[in-house]
Design an enzyme around this catalytic site. Sequence first.
Site, PDB file in Angstrom:
ATOM      1  N   ASP A  41      23.927 -11.832   4.341  1.00  0.00           N
ATOM      2  CA  ASP A  41      24.401 -12.688   3.395  1.00  0.00           C
ATOM      3  C   ASP A  41      25.923 -12.702   3.282  1.00  0.00           C
ATOM      4  O   ASP A  41      26.365 -13.523   2.624  1.00  0.00           O
ATOM      5  CB  ASP A  41      23.580 -12.366   1.984  1.00  0.00           C
ATOM      6  CG  ASP A  41      23.876 -12.941   0.795  1.00  0.00           C
ATOM      7  OD1 ASP A  41      23.883 -14.451   0.986  1.00  0.00           O
ATOM      8  OD2 ASP A  41      24.299 -12.728  -0.195  1.00  0.00           O
ATOM      9  N   LEU A  89       0.846  -1.238   0.035  1.00  0.00           N
ATOM     10  CA  LEU A  89      -0.113   0.006  -0.004  1.00  0.00           C
ATOM     11  C   LEU A  89       0.825   1.024  -0.005  1.00  0.00           C
ATOM     12  O   LEU A  89       0.433   2.389   0.202  1.00  0.00           O
ATOM     13  CB  LEU A  89      -0.801  -0.053   1.053  1.00  0.00           C
ATOM     14  CG  LEU A  89      -1.840  -1.207   1.216  1.00  0.00           C
ATOM     15  CD1 LEU A  89      -2.700  -1.230   2.577  1.00  0.00           C
ATOM     16  CD2 LEU A  89      -3.028  -1.211   0.148  1.00  0.00           C
ATOM     17  N   CYS A  90       1.947   1.106  -0.187  1.00  0.00           N
ATOM     18  CA  CYS A  90       3.053   2.423  -0.297  1.00  0.00           C
ATOM     19  C   CYS A  90       2.817   3.135  -1.897  1.00  0.00           C
ATOM     20  O   CYS A  90       2.735   2.255  -2.756  1.00  0.00           O
ATOM     21  CB  CYS A  90       4.487   1.911  -0.107  1.00  0.00           C
ATOM     22  SG  CYS A  90       4.760   1.779   1.480  1.00  0.00           S
ATOM     23  N   HIS A  91       2.895   4.422  -1.665  1.00  0.00           N
ATOM     24  CA  HIS A  91       2.679   5.094  -2.729  1.00  0.00           C
ATOM     25  C   HIS A  91       4.288   5.361  -3.513  1.00  0.00           C
ATOM     26  O   HIS A  91       5.207   5.390  -2.894  1.00  0.00           O
ATOM     27  CB  HIS A  91       2.260   6.512  -2.365  1.00  0.00           C
ATOM     28  CG  HIS A  91       0.919   6.631  -2.219  1.00  0.00           C
ATOM     29  ND1 HIS A  91       0.557   6.531  -0.530  1.00  0.00           N
ATOM     30  CD2 HIS A  91      -0.089   6.847  -2.860  1.00  0.00           C
ATOM     31  CE1 HIS A  91      -0.621   6.479  -0.645  1.00  0.00           C
ATOM     32  NE2 HIS A  91      -1.351   6.850  -1.702  1.00  0.00           N
ATOM     33  N   MET A 135       8.783   4.493   5.043  1.00  0.00           N
ATOM     34  CA  MET A 135       8.954   3.048   4.668  1.00  0.00           C
ATOM     35  C   MET A 135      10.022   2.807   3.972  1.00  0.00           C
ATOM     36  O   MET A 135      10.862   1.647   3.843  1.00  0.00           O
ATOM     37  CB  MET A 135       7.495   2.662   4.069  1.00  0.00           C
ATOM     38  CG  MET A 135       6.433   2.510   4.859  1.00  0.00           C
ATOM     39  SD  MET A 135       6.671   1.422   6.484  1.00  0.00           S
ATOM     40  CE  MET A 135       6.923  -0.299   5.598  1.00  0.00           C
ATOM     41  N   GLU A 136      10.409   4.008   3.119  1.00  0.00           N
ATOM     42  CA  GLU A 136      11.604   3.983   2.187  1.00  0.00           C
ATOM     43  C   GLU A 136      12.904   3.703   2.986  1.00  0.00           C
ATOM     44  O   GLU A 136      13.650   2.928   2.456  1.00  0.00           O
ATOM     45  CB  GLU A 136      11.746   5.093   1.365  1.00  0.00           C
ATOM     46  CG  GLU A 136      10.637   4.828   0.009  1.00  0.00           C
ATOM     47  CD  GLU A 136       8.988   5.302   0.600  1.00  0.00           C
ATOM     48  OE1 GLU A 136       8.070   4.803  -0.202  1.00  0.00           O
ATOM     49  OE2 GLU A 136       8.730   5.512   1.666  1.00  0.00           O
TER      50      GLU A 136
END
Length: 180
Positions: free
Chosen positions: A149, A98-100, A134-135
Amino acid sequence: MDTKFHRLTTSICSKDSMTTPEPQAHLTHVRTDGSAHMVDVTDKAITTRTAVAEGYVITRPDVIEQLFDATLPKGDALPVARVAGIMGAKKTPEIIPLCHPLPLGKITVDFQRMEDRVRIEALVKTTGVTGVEMEALTAVSTASLTVFDMIKAVDKQATITGLRVLEKSGGKSGDWSVER
């Protein structure tokens, strides 16, 4: 627990929610019928928005030395993790439903050497109608996963922890930061 939120989540999880939806209870990504949707941001003001996030990869001190000396068996991990973090921030709306999508103007990913861990910090900046928390979190997450990793061959027990937003600026809700 907030009773409105409890009623909403109970409604969403019950069979009866199809016939008697509960009020939204200020959950911006949930409609009154309980279904998810992308928030309408078309009427929001365009402002400069910034977010800073952090996270840690915990490992042994000898692995930290290899990480910062670029002597890991898989190679020089930090430049790879920096690029991965930048790419992660740019791909956020592709992996968080739901992120723009946003035009990101600046992304930095930095590493701080500590005795038994590496601290990863990302700063993300845009000019737009919604924030970039969020980014920033995705940048740190992706960089952390890349470090993991690259070191897992020498430390199978490494841990990723402490992912959080440290500060944000811009937008209607204003500026804030956590105590450090």
